[in-house]
Design a protein around this motif. Structure first.
Motif, short mmCIF file in Angstrom:
data_model
loop_
_atom_site.label_atom_id
_atom_site.label_comp_id
_atom_site.label_asym_id
_atom_site.label_seq_id
_atom_site.Cartn_x
_atom_site.Cartn_y
_atom_site.Cartn_z
N ARG A 190 0.84 -1.20 0.00
CA ARG A 190 0.00 0.00 0.00
C ARG A 190 0.87 1.25 0.00
NH1 ARG A 190 -3.16 -2.89 3.91
NH2 ARG A 190 -2.24 -1.62 5.57
N LEU A 191 1.97 1.20 0.76
CA LEU A 191 2.89 2.34 0.79
C LEU A 191 3.50 2.57 -0.59
CD1 LEU A 191 4.31 4.41 2.62
CD2 LEU A 191 6.08 2.71 3.02
N THR A 192 3.88 1.51 -1.25
CA THR A 192 4.44 1.64 -2.60
C THR A 192 3.42 2.21 -3.57
OG1 THR A 192 5.89 -0.26 -2.15
CG2 THR A 192 5.57 0.37 -4.45
N ALA A 193 2.19 1.70 -3.47
CA ALA A 193 1.14 2.21 -4.35
C ALA A 193 0.86 3.69 -4.09
CB ALA A 193 -0.15 1.39 -4.15
N ALA A 194 0.87 4.08 -2.81
CA ALA A 194 0.64 5.49 -2.49
C ALA A 194 1.77 6.36 -3.03
CB ALA A 194 0.51 5.67 -0.98
N ALA A 195 3.02 5.89 -2.87
CA ALA A 195 4.16 6.66 -3.38
C ALA A 195 4.09 6.79 -4.90
CB ALA A 195 5.47 5.99 -2.96
N GLU A 196 3.73 5.71 -5.58
CA GLU A 196 3.60 5.77 -7.03
C GLU A 196 2.46 6.70 -7.44
OE1 GLU A 196 3.12 1.71 -8.04
OE2 GLU A 196 5.28 1.24 -7.98
N HIS A 197 1.37 6.67 -6.66
CA HIS A 197 0.24 7.56 -6.94
C HIS A 197 0.64 9.02 -6.79
CE1 HIS A 197 -3.86 9.10 -7.00
NE2 HIS A 197 -3.61 9.73 -5.86
N VAL A 198 1.39 9.32 -5.72
CA VAL A 198 1.83 10.69 -5.51
C VAL A 198 2.78 11.13 -6.62
CG1 VAL A 198 3.19 12.18 -3.98
CG2 VAL A 198 1.48 10.63 -3.02
N GLU A 200 2.87 10.05 -9.64
CA GLU A 200 2.17 10.16 -10.92
C GLU A 200 1.22 11.35 -10.94
OE1 GLU A 200 -0.79 7.43 -13.75
OE2 GLU A 200 0.11 6.62 -11.93
N THR A 201 0.50 11.58 -9.85
CA THR A 201 -0.54 12.62 -9.83
C THR A 201 -0.11 13.90 -9.14
OG1 THR A 201 -1.48 11.80 -7.75
CG2 THR A 201 -2.28 10.80 -9.80
N GLN A 202 1.02 13.87 -8.42
CA GLN A 202 1.46 15.03 -7.64
C GLN A 202 0.43 15.43 -6.58
OE1 GLN A 202 4.61 16.53 -8.06
NE2 GLN A 202 4.88 14.68 -9.29
N ASN A 203 -0.36 14.46 -6.14
CA ASN A 203 -1.38 14.72 -5.13
C ASN A 203 -0.78 14.46 -3.75
OD1 ASN A 203 -3.70 15.07 -3.61
ND2 ASN A 203 -4.56 13.06 -4.15
N ARG A 228 2.43 15.28 4.49
CA ARG A 228 1.83 16.47 5.08
C ARG A 228 2.81 17.65 5.02
NH1 ARG A 228 2.45 19.13 9.38
NH2 ARG A 228 3.93 17.62 10.17
N ALA A 229 4.08 17.37 5.37
CA ALA A 229 5.08 18.44 5.35
C ALA A 229 5.30 18.95 3.92
CB ALA A 229 6.40 17.93 5.94
N LEU A 230 5.33 18.04 2.95
CA LEU A 230 5.49 18.46 1.56
C LEU A 230 4.30 19.28 1.09
CD1 LEU A 230 6.98 15.22 -0.06
CD2 LEU A 230 8.16 17.38 0.35
N HIS A 231 3.11 18.87 1.51
CA HIS A 231 1.91 19.62 1.12
C HIS A 231 1.94 21.03 1.70
CE1 HIS A 231 -2.21 20.37 -0.04
NE2 HIS A 231 -2.54 20.64 1.22
N GLU A 232 2.29 21.12 2.98
CA GLU A 232 2.38 22.45 3.61
C GLU A 232 3.45 23.29 2.94
OE1 GLU A 232 2.96 21.94 7.75
OE2 GLU A 232 0.94 21.15 8.14
N SER A 233 4.58 22.65 2.63
CA SER A 233 5.66 23.40 1.98
C SER A 233 5.23 23.91 0.61
CB SER A 233 6.89 22.49 1.84
OG SER A 233 7.93 23.15 1.16
N ARG A 234 4.52 23.06 -0.14
CA ARG A 234 4.05 23.51 -1.45
C ARG A 234 3.05 24.66 -1.31
NH1 ARG A 234 1.41 19.33 -5.64
NH2 ARG A 234 3.60 18.85 -6.04
N GLN A 235 2.15 24.54 -0.33
CA GLN A 235 1.18 25.61 -0.13
C GLN A 235 1.87 26.91 0.25
OE1 GLN A 235 -1.42 23.90 -1.70
NE2 GLN A 235 -2.63 25.22 -0.36
N GLN A 236 2.87 26.81 1.14
CA GLN A 236 3.61 28.01 1.53
C GLN A 236 4.38 28.59 0.36
OE1 GLN A 236 6.01 26.72 4.81
NE2 GLN A 236 4.29 26.53 6.22
#
Length: 477
Positions: A190-198, A200-203, A228-236
């Motif tokens: 599941r972790l691998t699938a989530a990493a691949e999803h992120v 691919e989609t940058q979500n 979460r940290a990456l998302h906050e960093s991108r938002q900032q």
């Protein structure tokens, strides 16, 4: 090869090694026990001969003296007996005994007294025997042998059983290992699938459900924290780019307008030209200040704060108070007790300077600014108009400027920089209204113990004719 397959193979190999070791140990232990029983039987028969009426000999009737006439010399069909002389010839053997015991040079040495009793395995035709050769009468040796065919059959059966059990155990271990690996690595999948999803989609809002508290669970939790940290960093980052583009647009537009006017103003009077040049210079200074603060705000203050050193917060405050007293012409009071913190001196100096600069900018002429340092807390109080309640919760936002501050120079980045620096030092920064007017801005940092630190030197007296403080960012500016 997948990780699941590797784990399954590793489990199977580990079990196979363990099974082989245990099987070999069991096999050789059984073999030694069986041979030990045979050896004990041979020794007991040898003792029976030695304790009898002398060594057996053939009599006239063909019987061995001291040995009854059974199926063989010892009443057992799988036991053999013979006496050899120093030349290796058989001088006595039970009548009807099938075959003879092979004689070796070592057996002859025993008969001649050159060697002691010993045990050995021999094969005579299809018969596998265990032979005990011991000294007899002068110039003779007594050989007693027992067939090992029954022992060999038992060991062969044991080998087959161990092979079947070992093979089944290894196969079962491989199957169980495959099932366990599949279940254990399901969160990793599941972790691998989530990493691949992120990827691919940058979500960066995707999360992994954590259902366990072991190492895999902690890995999933860490992955979620990283997202979460990456998302906050991108938002900032997006907010910073948006705010910066908005703040830079005004001075750039003004600069462009003034420069265009100067370029077309061939008949412009000198006074007007000087006024436009002053405006251009002011806008360039504002633009430089905004760009400098943007670069500082975008830098990783937390990384710089990891350059630890002991910082005397009271001495740092005294240095800043002395500098601002000379520049502003204001009366700045310092009340400081020895305080030692750990951090980056340059960053802490910038944070404290921003607070004092903001206080000087908002202090009316003739007013005083009060600076206090004690127990890891540095507070700056001004006697200005204060900050409205509606603005106080936003003063640490980037580019935020209160309504009253828009008429003053500044970019609205000063207190945002203070907050970033202080939080990088695991501290807190607050702003509150003073009881009788004005504002109190405070920095609280983790303090460490110190013994008998000397007090800081008093600040230099203010200079009324000193040039005023240049525009600096402030929380309400």
């Amino acid at each position: 090869m997948s990780l699941r397959t590797q784990l399954s193979l590793l489990t199977a190999v580990s079990v196979a090694v363990a099974v082989v070791v245990v099987s070999l140990a069991a096999y050789f232990a059984a073999r030694d026990r069986l041979l030990g029983q045979v050896d004990q039987s041979l020794h007991s028969r040898s003792m029976a001969i030695e304790n009898g009426r002398g060594l057996p000999r053939l009599q006239g009737g063909g019987e061995l003296e001291g040995v009854p006439r059974p199926r063989d010399a010892f009443g057992q069909a799988d036991t053999f007996f013979q006496v050899i002389n120093g030349g290796g010839s058989v001088v006595a053997a039970p009548p009807g005994q099938q075959g003879t015991i092979p004689v070796s040079s070592q057996d002859i040495a025993v008969a001649n007294g050159a060697h002691g009793a010993y045990m050995r395995d021999v094969t005579s035709g299809e018969l596998h025997m265990r032979v005990l050769t011991s000294p007899g009468q002068a110039g003779e040796a007594v050989q007693i042998a027992r067939s090992l065919n029954e022992v060999d059959a038992s060991l062969a059966e044991l080998r087959n059983i161990l092979l079947v059990v070992s093979g089944g155990g290894v196969l079962l271990a491989a199957i169980v290992g495959l099932i366990v690996a599949q279940r254990s690595l399901r969160p990793v999948a599941r972790l691998t699938a989530a990493a691949e999803h992120v990827a691919e989609t940058q979500n960066l809002e995707a999360r992994i459900e954590v259902r366990r508290n072991d190492e895999i669970g902690r890995l999933a939790t860490s992955f979620n924290e990283m997202l979460r940290a990456l998302h906050e960093s991108r938002q900032q980052q997006r907010q910073l780019v948006s705010d910066a583009s908005h703040e830079l647009r005004t001075p750039l537009t003004s600069l462009r307008t003034n420069i265009e006017v100067l370029a077309r103003g061939d008949d412009m009077r000198d006074a007007e030209r000087r006024e436009l040049l002053r405006d251009v210079t002011f806008e360039l200074e504002e633009l430089t200040k905004v760009v400098t603060e943007l670069v500082e705000l975008a830098s990783d203050a937390r990384t710089e704060a990891q350059t630890h050193e002991d910082v005397r917060l009271d001495q740092l405050a005294a240095s800043i108070v002395e500098r601002f007293s000379r520049r502003s012409g204001l009366h700045i009071e310092l009340e400081a007790r020895p305080t030692l913190v750990v951090g980056n001196y340059g960053l802490l100096e910038r944070a404290a300077g921003n607070l004092l600069d903001n206080a000087c900018k908002w202090s009316p002429p003739g007013a005083s600014v009060e600076v206090k340092v004690a127990d890891g807390v540095l507070s700056v109080r001004d006697h200005g108009p204060g900050i409205a309640d509606i603005d106080r919760s936003h003063v640490f936002d980037r580019f935020y400027r209160a309504e009253a501050a828009r008429a003053k120079p500044g970019s609205g980045l000063g207190l945002a920089i203070v907050k970033q620096i202080v939080e990088a030092h695991d501290g807190t920064v607050t702003i509150e209204a003073a009881p009788d007017g004005g504002t109190i801005a405070s920095i609280a940092l983790p303090v460490i113990a110190m013994d008998d630190a000397p007090p800081p030197e008093p600040p230099a007296p203010p200079m009324a004719d000193a040039p005023g403080v240049g525009a600096a960012p402030g929380g309400a500016s």
